[in-house]
Design an enzyme around this catalytic site. Structure first.
Site, PDB file in Angstrom:
ATOM      1  N   HIS A 271       0.840  -1.211   0.000  1.00 30.84           N
ATOM      2  CA  HIS A 271       0.000   0.000   0.000  1.00 30.84           C
ATOM      3  C   HIS A 271       0.877   1.265   0.000  1.00 30.84           C
ATOM      4  O   HIS A 271       0.703   2.162  -0.826  1.00 30.84           O
ATOM      5  CB  HIS A 271      -0.907  -0.028   1.241  1.00 30.84           C
ATOM      6  CG  HIS A 271      -1.780   1.185   1.402  1.00 30.84           C
ATOM      7  ND1 HIS A 271      -3.105   1.201   1.026  1.00 30.84           N
ATOM      8  CD2 HIS A 271      -1.531   2.421   1.891  1.00 30.84           C
ATOM      9  CE1 HIS A 271      -3.627   2.394   1.276  1.00 30.84           C
ATOM     10  NE2 HIS A 271      -2.694   3.160   1.809  1.00 30.84           N
ATOM     11  N   GLU A 272       1.827   1.314   0.897  1.00 30.15           N
ATOM     12  CA  GLU A 272       2.678   2.507   0.995  1.00 30.15           C
ATOM     13  C   GLU A 272       3.564   2.647  -0.249  1.00 30.15           C
ATOM     14  O   GLU A 272       3.866   3.759  -0.675  1.00 30.15           O
ATOM     15  CB  GLU A 272       3.521   2.474   2.276  1.00 30.15           C
ATOM     16  CG  GLU A 272       2.712   2.440   3.579  1.00 30.15           C
ATOM     17  CD  GLU A 272       1.645   3.524   3.708  1.00 30.15           C
ATOM     18  OE1 GLU A 272       1.843   4.636   3.174  1.00 30.15           O
ATOM     19  OE2 GLU A 272       0.598   3.261   4.334  1.00 30.15           O
ATOM     20  N   HIS A 275       1.752   4.767  -2.694  1.00 26.85           N
ATOM     21  CA  HIS A 275       1.880   6.202  -2.387  1.00 26.85           C
ATOM     22  C   HIS A 275       3.247   6.724  -2.843  1.00 26.85           C
ATOM     23  O   HIS A 275       3.364   7.788  -3.441  1.00 26.85           O
ATOM     24  CB  HIS A 275       1.768   6.440  -0.876  1.00 26.85           C
ATOM     25  CG  HIS A 275       0.361   6.404  -0.346  1.00 26.85           C
ATOM     26  ND1 HIS A 275      -0.630   7.234  -0.795  1.00 26.85           N
ATOM     27  CD2 HIS A 275      -0.223   5.633   0.621  1.00 26.85           C
ATOM     28  CE1 HIS A 275      -1.764   6.991  -0.127  1.00 26.85           C
ATOM     29  NE2 HIS A 275      -1.532   6.023   0.727  1.00 26.85           N
ATOM     30  N   GLU A 301      -4.590   8.171  -2.509  1.00 29.86           N
ATOM     31  CA  GLU A 301      -5.092   6.887  -2.014  1.00 29.86           C
ATOM     32  C   GLU A 301      -5.438   5.955  -3.185  1.00 29.86           C
ATOM     33  O   GLU A 301      -5.362   4.733  -3.055  1.00 29.86           O
ATOM     34  CB  GLU A 301      -6.299   7.128  -1.095  1.00 29.86           C
ATOM     35  CG  GLU A 301      -6.682   5.950  -0.226  1.00 29.86           C
ATOM     36  CD  GLU A 301      -5.665   5.605   0.859  1.00 29.86           C
ATOM     37  OE1 GLU A 301      -4.685   6.349   1.062  1.00 29.86           O
ATOM     38  OE2 GLU A 301      -5.853   4.543   1.494  1.00 29.86           O
TER      39      GLU A 301
END
Ligand code: MG
Length: 504
Positions: A271-272, A275, A301
């Site tokens: 997930h990160e 980003h 997001e």
């Protein structure tokens, strides 16, 4: 280096005056990263003072007569290109925010939220909303007055003014439309998936313990394969996973290690990574300018959800990576790739938003949205919050929280003054699916690419269509540019039905 895209002399003058402001932001990001990773606990108060001074200095530079004069001159320029217009648009928002909100109100907000944050922690620990009630009332009051300062023509109400802080141009009407399209289908899909039982509500892999050191290397291996540039980034540990961008050459991520249930550590790292990749792939000519970072929380997001949901939570990912992970996580030898896939996609009602599966996640946000919008518009009173929360949890998720800790006290947002923030999480999930659909039209099936471990074409497409723009285009224009249409729930619903219902 910026000369190629910034041709207007007036804009270049603004950009040269902006450089010290950029340097302050760079430093503040660094302090924030350190605060959440390695700062000794005793340094908290002093760090808070240092941060507040830097914020004040930034405000002073932004509102200085010299800077504002340069900005006014640039604003009168005609024939500016998309990047130059982007610089002025982003700065105008920043300057207006400081101009419209009186300094006393900003100071009051800082005071009220610092206090509220402490009270929230105490109340959450004891699971008792009453301890937080008065502080929440003060936060709502401050945020409402802030919204009054920010209210502009074209906005339908106070809540629009707060939404716009986090997602430029987003209105309550947009959110209503999106949420009304999502709610019914997600509730019925959820029942169908639970009844079918293909995606389990509990999986033995949740209990498997891992060695945190080995898990770290497993995460590094996956990040390396996905294409995280360790020359301009690093992976660390924090209480809650996050990404920090200093400049375009230093974008760091963190994850966490619980010691078992390895999907939590790996999923957060992926997930990160999403980003971070966004920031790392911004056009280098935009470095050190106001448009040299991601444009909004929702678009950001969408990038993390893309990698988390559409790349990671797939059978193809499990097939490609399970053999590679077995040396680090020996228990995986007892599980098939299909087990791993179903483990990544567990579906069950949860009290806690951050533990929610893909189907439930938007519903958690819908209930927060309804409550916080009511608080700002005056149709919901602070005293009603716990009761209302529990009723809505029952309606949307099918659970009634046994206490406020698992209910209305679970999220930090309201205590920090972040009202209008939650909807951006759903924009992330929805936009990720819309972007995936566009990408597949050009590159073919994402699953096929993932199965073969071919991530470069995916990264390259995202760079070209989304990342390289930085904040030059406002979010709504960026969505149209990248996908050919406005934000719609349609592709998310198609995606999630296809993924979870095809096994029912
Ligand atoms: Mg995120």
């Amino acid at each position: 280096m910026t000369e190629e895209v910034f041709r207007s002399k007036a804009v270049r003058k603004v950009l040269s005056l902006y450089e010290p402001i950029w340097a302050l932001e760079y430093s503040m990001s660094m302090l924030y990263w350190d605060l959440n990773t390695y700062m000794p606990p005793g340094a908290a108060e002093e760090r808070g003072v240092a941060r507040a001074k830097l914020v004040a200095l930034k405000q002073k530079l932004l509102l200085s007569p010299e800077f504002r004069e340069a900005f006014r001159v640039a604003e009168k320029e005609e024939g500016l290109n998309v990047y130059e217009r982007g610089v002025l648009r982003v700065l105008k928002r920043e300057i207006e925010k400081y101009e419209r909100i009186p300094r006393e109100l900003l100071e009051e907000e800082a005071r009220v939220t610092t206090e509220a944050r402490k009270k929230w922690e105490e109340a959450k620990g004891k699971g008792d909303f009453r301890l937080f009630r008065d502080d929440l009332a003060r936060v709502v009051d401050v945020e409402r007055r802030k919204a009054e300062c920010l209210l502009k023509e074209g906005m339908a109400g106070l809540y629009d003014a707060l939404l716009d802080l986090y997602e430029e141009g987003l209105t309550a009407r947009d959110v209503d439309r999106l949420f009304s399209e999502l709610t019914g289908p997600l509730i019925s899909l959820f029942r169908k998936v639970l009844d079918a039982g293909y995606f389990p509500s509990k999986h033995p892999l949740e209990e498997e313990a891992y060695d945190p050191e080995a898990m770290k290397y497993a995460n590094l291996l996956v990040l390396e394969k996905l294409g995280y540039d360790f020359n301009r980034g690093r992976l660390d540990v924090s209480a809650h996973p996050f990404t920090t961008n200093m400049g375009l050459d230093d974008v760091r991520i963190t994850t966490w290690y619980q010691g078992n249930d390895f999907r939590r550590s790996l999923g957060a790292a992926v997930h990160e990574f999403g980003h971070a990749l966004y920031e790392l792939q911004i056009d280098r000519r935009l470095a050190r300018t106001p448009v040299g970072e991601g444009v909004s929380l929702g678009v950001h997001e969408s990038q993390s959800r893309f990698w988390e949901n559409i790349v990671w939570r797939t059978r193809a990912f499990a097939e490609h990576f399970t053999p590679l992970l077995r040396p680090f996580l020996p228990f995986l030898r007892r599980y098939s790739t299909n087990d791993v896939y179903r483990y990544f996609c567990i579906v069950r009602p949860e009290y806690i938003r951050v533990e929610a599966d893909e189907i439930h996640y938007p519903l958690h946000v819908v209930l927060r949205y309804e409550i916080e919008r009511g608080l700002i518009e005056g149709s919901v009173s602070v005293d009603e919050v716990p009761q209302l929360w529990n009723e809505k949890m029952e309606k949307y998720i099918g659970l009634t929280p046994p206490n406020d800790r698992l209910g209305c006290l679970q999220d930090v947002h309201w205590s920090a003054g972040y009202i209008g923030y939650f909807p951006t999480y759903v924009i992330g999930s929805v936009l990720a699916a819309q972007i995936a659909r566009s990408l597949e039209k050009e590159l073919g099936s994402i699953e096929e690419l993932v199965r073969e471990g071919r991530f470069a074409p995916i990264r390259e497409w995202l760079r070209e269509k989304v990342h390289r723009w930085g904040s030059a285009l406002p979010p709504k224009e960026l969505v149209r540019e990248a996908t050919g249409e406005d934000l719609t729930a349609r592709y998310f619903l198609e995606y999630i039905e296809a993924k979870y219902a095809r096994c029912c």
